[in-house]
Design a protein around this motif. Sequence first.
Motif, PDB file in Angstrom:
ATOM      1  N   THR A   1      33.256  44.665  18.818  1.00 38.43           N
ATOM      2  CA  THR A   1      33.920  43.393  18.532  1.00 38.43           C
ATOM      3  C   THR A   1      35.434  43.588  18.467  1.00 38.43           C
ATOM      4  OG1 THR A   1      31.995  42.831  17.198  1.00 38.43           O
ATOM      5  CG2 THR A   1      33.937  41.426  16.946  1.00 38.43           C
TER       6      THR A   1
ATOM      7  N   LYS B   1      38.528  50.785   5.785  1.00 40.96           N
ATOM      8  CA  LYS B   1      38.049  50.598   7.163  1.00 40.96           C
ATOM      9  C   LYS B   1      39.037  49.794   8.003  1.00 40.96           C
ATOM     10  CE  LYS B   1      34.680  47.447   8.232  1.00 40.96           C
ATOM     11  NZ  LYS B   1      35.141  46.165   8.812  1.00 40.96           N
TER      12      LYS B   1
ATOM     13  N   LYS C   1      36.159  31.441   8.320  1.00 40.33           N
ATOM     14  CA  LYS C   1      35.028  32.377   8.402  1.00 40.33           C
ATOM     15  C   LYS C   1      33.870  31.750   9.175  1.00 40.33           C
ATOM     16  CE  LYS C   1      34.280  36.069   6.580  1.00 40.33           C
ATOM     17  NZ  LYS C   1      34.467  37.421   7.174  1.00 40.33           N
TER      18      LYS C   1
ATOM     19  N   ASN D   1      34.124  43.648  -0.113  1.00 37.59           N
ATOM     20  CA  ASN D   1      35.128  43.828   0.942  1.00 37.59           C
ATOM     21  C   ASN D   1      36.346  42.936   0.699  1.00 37.59           C
ATOM     22  OD1 ASN D   1      36.231  42.728   3.697  1.00 37.59           O
ATOM     23  ND2 ASN D   1      35.210  44.636   4.211  1.00 37.59           N
TER      24      ASN D   1
ATOM     25  N   CYS E   1      30.365  45.125   6.996  1.00 36.28           N
ATOM     26  CA  CYS E   1      30.800  43.922   6.275  1.00 36.28           C
ATOM     27  C   CYS E   1      30.958  42.752   7.234  1.00 36.28           C
ATOM     28  CB  CYS E   1      32.157  44.204   5.636  1.00 36.28           C
ATOM     29  SG  CYS E   1      32.075  45.495   4.387  1.00 36.28           S
TER      30      CYS E   1
ATOM     31  N   ARG F   1      25.855  50.464  19.085  1.00 35.38           N
ATOM     32  CA  ARG F   1      24.826  49.537  19.572  1.00 35.38           C
ATOM     33  C   ARG F   1      23.438  50.158  19.646  1.00 35.38           C
ATOM     34  NH1 ARG F   1      28.223  46.868  18.046  1.00 35.38           N
ATOM     35  NH2 ARG F   1      29.667  45.530  19.163  1.00 35.38           N
TER      36      ARG F   1
END
Length: 363
Positions: free
Chosen positions: A232, A202, A18, A136, A78, A282
Motif C-alpha cells: 500500500t 513504524k 479514515k 497506534n 494497524c 502478501r
Amino acid sequence: MDIVSINFQENNSSITRKAKHLDICIDAGLYHIESTISTGFEKLKFVHNALPEVSEAEVDTSMSMLGYSVSMPVFISCMTGGSDGGFAANCALAEAAQKWKIPVGLGSIRVLFEHPEVLEHFQIKRIAPDVPVLANLGAVQMRELKHADIVTLVEKLKADALVIHLNPGQELAQPEGDTNFKGLLDPITRFIRSAPFPVIVKETGFGIKPSLVYRMLEAGAAYVDIAGAGGTNWMLVESYRQNPQMPDLREDFADWGIPTAVNLASLGESTKGKVLASGGIRTASDIAKAIILGAESAGIALPLIRAYNDDSSSGVHNYLTVINRNLRIIMTLLGVKNLNELRGVSLIQDSGFKNHVDALKGF
Ligand SMILES: Cc1cc2nc3c(=O)[nH]c(=O)nc-3n(C[C@H](O)[C@H](O)[C@H](O)COP(=O)(O)O)c2cc1C
C-alpha cells in the motif's frame, strides 16, 4: 459484506478521512493504490531440498512476542477505527487474531482526542484477550499532545503496546496534512524512554533507512516495523481521495520508498530480534523470506481488510489459513522445524538486489 458506507464529500474530520481511506483501500477495481515498485522478495530464491528429513507434523511456527505466545510470525497491521465500517472491521480482525493467536493492531487513536464518543471502536482487548493488541498514533501527535494523556488513553484501551507511525509522505500528500516535521525526534525519544508500556515505531509503506532504525532502537523502541515499499502506497491513497481523475501525485510517488526486502537486508546484526517486516507482505513465502532476512514477525494490512470486505470474518480466516498452511509447507521443504532453524537458512539473491542492499547500508 460491503463496508463502503459513505460518499466522497467535503468534510475533513478525522473520522470522515479514515472512512474515505477505507473505501479507497478496499476497491481494488477502481483504485490502484499499491506501489509500482516491488518489495524485492521476488529477487530472493529458496533452495529446494528434495530430502528434507523433517515431518510436516513436527514443524512449529510459534514464537513469543510482547510476553504472549503467538502461533506464527504474523501480525495484523494497524488499520481501522473511528468510522462504523472501521469498528466492524476492527472487531472481525480482533476475532481472527484471538482465534489464530496472532497480534492485532488498531488504527490511529488520534480520532479519540477529537471524538471520545468512539472509544468503543478501539476497545478490542476484550475480544482478543490472549494476544498482543497494539494501539497506534502518529509521530506528529507526539509533539502536539500531552504525553500523560496518551499514556492514560493507551492504558484505558488495555493495549499491550503503542505503535508510533512515521508518515511524512502521506502528510505531505494531504491538503490538510501536518507538513512540519521539525522537532519530532526529541518528543518521540522522550516518550519511548518514559512510557510504562513497550513502544514500537513504524512507517506506513515507505520504509525506514538503517541509521533511523538504529536510532529508534537505541532510544528504547521494543521493535521497529520498517513498513517498506511494495504494498500500500499512502500517497496514492491520498491522491485518489482528493481527486480520482488527477494523476499528479501518482506520477512522481507511485514508486517512492525503500523496498521492504531491501530495507530488511540492509540492517546489521544489532537489530536482530527487534525488527518487524511489513509493507507488501502478501504470501507465506514473503513471510519466510522476511524471517530469514532478520525480521521477528511480518505484518499484513491491505489483503486482510480486502478479505474482510469480500467475505467478512471468513475472508480473514481463509486468508490466514492459507498463510499458515503454506508457511508450514515452505518450512518442511527447507528442512527446518522451527523459526530459529528458519533464520539459519540461506537464500539465493540476484546481483541487483545485493547492490541495492549494499548501497542502502551507508544510509
Ligand atoms: C485501510 C488501512 C488503514 C490504515 N491505517 C493505518 C493507521 O491508522 N496507522 C498506521 O500506522 N498505519 C495504517 N495503515 C498502514 C498499514 O499499517 C501498513 O503499514 C501499510 O498499509 C503497508 O502494509 P500493506 O502493504 O500490507 O498494506 C493502514 C493501512 C490500511 C490498508
